[in-house]
Design a protein around this motif. Structure first.
Motif, PDB file in Angstrom:
ATOM      1  N   ARG A 169       0.841  -1.202   0.000  1.00  0.00           N
ATOM      2  CA  ARG A 169       0.000   0.000   0.000  1.00  0.00           C
ATOM      3  C   ARG A 169       0.880   1.257   0.000  1.00  0.00           C
ATOM      4  O   ARG A 169       2.095   1.162   0.114  1.00  0.00           O
ATOM      5  N   ASN A 170       0.261   2.410  -0.049  1.00  0.00           N
ATOM      6  CA  ASN A 170       0.959   3.686   0.166  1.00  0.00           C
ATOM      7  C   ASN A 170       2.074   3.973  -0.827  1.00  0.00           C
ATOM      8  O   ASN A 170       3.114   4.507  -0.469  1.00  0.00           O
ATOM      9  N   LEU A 171       1.885   3.602  -2.056  1.00  0.00           N
ATOM     10  CA  LEU A 171       2.866   3.991  -3.072  1.00  0.00           C
ATOM     11  C   LEU A 171       2.574   5.423  -3.525  1.00  0.00           C
ATOM     12  O   LEU A 171       1.417   5.838  -3.599  1.00  0.00           O
ATOM     13  N   ASP A 172       3.643   6.157  -3.841  1.00  0.00           N
ATOM     14  CA  ASP A 172       3.463   7.503  -4.395  1.00  0.00           C
ATOM     15  C   ASP A 172       3.334   7.456  -5.914  1.00  0.00           C
ATOM     16  O   ASP A 172       2.679   8.292  -6.526  1.00  0.00           O
ATOM     17  N   ILE A 173       4.032   6.491  -6.496  1.00  0.00           N
ATOM     18  CA  ILE A 173       4.155   6.432  -7.957  1.00  0.00           C
ATOM     19  C   ILE A 173       4.133   4.964  -8.384  1.00  0.00           C
ATOM     20  O   ILE A 173       4.677   4.105  -7.678  1.00  0.00           O
ATOM     21  N   ILE A 174       3.516   4.678  -9.528  1.00  0.00           N
ATOM     22  CA  ILE A 174       3.730   3.375 -10.173  1.00  0.00           C
ATOM     23  C   ILE A 174       4.328   3.638 -11.543  1.00  0.00           C
ATOM     24  O   ILE A 174       3.867   4.512 -12.288  1.00  0.00           O
ATOM     25  N   MET A 175       5.395   2.885 -11.843  1.00  0.00           N
ATOM     26  CA  MET A 175       6.090   3.058 -13.122  1.00  0.00           C
ATOM     27  C   MET A 175       6.067   1.766 -13.931  1.00  0.00           C
ATOM     28  O   MET A 175       6.252   0.678 -13.395  1.00  0.00           O
ATOM     29  N   THR A 176       5.859   1.914 -15.225  1.00  0.00           N
ATOM     30  CA  THR A 176       5.981   0.792 -16.151  1.00  0.00           C
ATOM     31  C   THR A 176       6.753   1.279 -17.371  1.00  0.00           C
ATOM     32  O   THR A 176       6.836   2.486 -17.603  1.00  0.00           O
ATOM     33  N   PRO A 177       7.297   0.369 -18.144  1.00  0.00           N
ATOM     34  CA  PRO A 177       7.784   0.780 -19.463  1.00  0.00           C
ATOM     35  C   PRO A 177       6.583   0.928 -20.403  1.00  0.00           C
ATOM     36  O   PRO A 177       5.485   0.465 -20.073  1.00  0.00           O
ATOM     37  N   VAL A 178       6.798   1.580 -21.544  1.00  0.00           N
ATOM     38  CA  VAL A 178       5.724   1.638 -22.530  1.00  0.00           C
ATOM     39  C   VAL A 178       6.235   1.254 -23.925  1.00  0.00           C
ATOM     40  O   VAL A 178       7.244   1.768 -24.397  1.00  0.00           O
ATOM     41  N   GLY A 179       5.545   0.275 -24.510  1.00  0.00           N
ATOM     42  CA  GLY A 179       5.813  -0.149 -25.886  1.00  0.00           C
ATOM     43  C   GLY A 179       4.529   0.103 -26.670  1.00  0.00           C
ATOM     44  O   GLY A 179       4.252   1.219 -27.093  1.00  0.00           O
TER      45      GLY A 179
END
Lengths: 314, 314
Positions: A169-179
């Motif tokens: 829980r309590n994440l500030d940001i979620i990051m993924t790559p983008v294709g």
């Protein structure tokens, strides 16, 4: 165009939950120290077929009507979606017809063949992939399951972050790559509605920056035959994924090839897990922009782990 | 000789729990198919410092009295115990003095140095290690923490299987590799008392088969400078670990070098995790003896993931 909502990702998760791995969330004290942030890695490289793509493919196959399903499924993919669809088809007892570019990594070709799919090779251009696939679909009557630009697939990919936010829980940001944007748009669909305070930031290779260009200008701008080590990110956004990304993603940041390789090696050495170059792109973004991410709690989706062990970039 | 009991492993777990990773248990559909068994891999390669050794080192450091602790700790080790003790010392604010054989893998030397330990190199023989260590202890007043032949260390290592059996009940067998025997004896100490129906089977390289020879004959038989790819298993049993193993282990089975390499590659390719050769030994045993393990639920402790990426055996 009907866009998916968070509830569709939740439905997808109920549908596929028993068939996918609940992948672990791992942390590394030394990577956190280097970045000055807290990173929670959602290890979809440890998903079945070694990639998050198994989520979307499984959701799409399960949603087919019985009488359509019996003719099998078809797709074009540089590899991970192909393997994912092949296994999802096998497990549901139907045929899979896969169009692959002839320059796809050996390990991915072998995996797809190993799941019993019928492979047709083509030139490594989007045009060749699409025309070859059309021909295959015409001959077999199989249903096209697009690698990313399809409602069911987007919803399935979004379940990775649904699970991540249950685990941490309590994440500030979620990051993924983008294709092609399937993972990014599925992630944004779920997270922005359920956890509106969490920012969604994507990383993209500068050498295949169609999503960045399209996002910044608001106008879809595909790339043609981009040459990046991140082989999973050579595709361009689709109409559906661009529509979602334009609306719901907070930022897209590009990084160079050397930085991707360094981040990849850092994860191999410090975390003892195998990731493919595409997976390293978000960490590469953090390493190149430490000030912006300082002190943040960041969820990073590690998208896949399919590499030729005989052709490592280090 | 006072042998540890299961309750000592339980105490150790309470002591170290907050300081170690609860490592995931992973499964692979394709490896299960190949083996004809259900294997649950306890991923201590994903433990801090990339090895289970962090459990024993942490337990030993925490058990030192305040006034003894201030002089620091010392050990000899081919690598993983060294890194483990160095980090455990650093986190508790004390000095670590490490004696390493000069032929230890680069990545392990770098890791130990990175944790701020003071390294003394020696010839790669047990004799040279022990005499050099004696000298270091005499000069510094540091407390010797043995890599395996020490009560506190054995208890700490046993916590990996305590955790495994919390994560996955109903195992028929637990397998570990055996080098000095710290992990194997800690595992047997806990499991044979708490879960008497679970068999404990160890794998050992045929080229370093001192534990096998000692176990079968009942008489301690050390090996001298064994040459196996499984660099973590080149040490011989100690008096304490042999005493426990003789009494509590069900079997020790040896395997060849090619088989270890094949099993290692299988785990890299199919599970997308990095393991060092030592970790592959139990899977290698299963692959070489499929009939004996058919249909069994097997817990396998993957002991470490520290390899030189520039010197892979495949």
């Amino acid at each position: 165009m009907k866009l998916p909502a968070a509830v569709d990702v939740i439905d997808a998760y109920q549908r596929i939950k028993a068939l996918v791995h609940q992948t672990p969330v791992l942390t590394s004290r030394s990577i956190n120290e280097i970045c000055g942030a807290e990173i929670y890695f959602k290890c979809e490289n440890l998903q079945k077929v070694g990639a998050f793509k198994y989520r979307g493919a499984t959701n799409a196959v399960l949603l087919l009507d019985e009488d359509i399903r019996k003719n099998g499924v078809a797709t074009h993919s540089s590899g991970n979606h192909a393997a994912a669809l092949a296994l999802a088809a096998k497990i549901n007892g139907i045929a899979a017809y896969i169009v692959m570019p002839e320059n796809a990594p050996e390990i991915k070709k072998k995996a797809v063949a190993g799941y019993g799919a019928q492979i047709t090779f083509c030139q490594p251009t989007l045009e060749a992939r699409e025309s070859t696939l059309e021909e295959v679909v015409r001959k077999t009557g199989a249903t096209l399951i697009h690698p990313y630009n399809q409602w069911e697939v987007v919803c399935g990919q979004g379940t990775a972050s649904l699970e991540l936010l249950q685990q941490q829980r309590n994440l500030d940001i979620i990051m993924t790559p983008v294709g092609g944007g399937g993972l990014l748009s599925g992630t944004a669909t779920y997270v922005k509605q359920q956890f509106p305070d969490v920012k969604i930031i994507a990383g993209e290779p500068a050498k295949a920056d169609d999503a960045y260009q399209s996002f910044k200008s608001g106008v879809f701008q595909p790339v043609v035959n981009p040459d990046t080590i991140a082989d999973g990110l050579r595709t361009s956004l689709g109409s559906l994924t661009f529509e979602i990304i334009k609306d719901k993603v907070d930022d897209i940041i590009t990084v160079g090839e050397g930085s991707i390789k360094d981040a990849m090696r850092m994860i191999w050495e410090r975390m003892k897990i195998i990731i493919e170059p595409s997976s390293a792109v978000p960490l590469s973004v953090v390493l190149e922009n430490k000030e912006s991410f300082k002190g943040k709690k960041i969820g990073v989706v590690l998208t896949g782990g399919n590499v030729d062990l005989g052709k490592l970039p280090f």
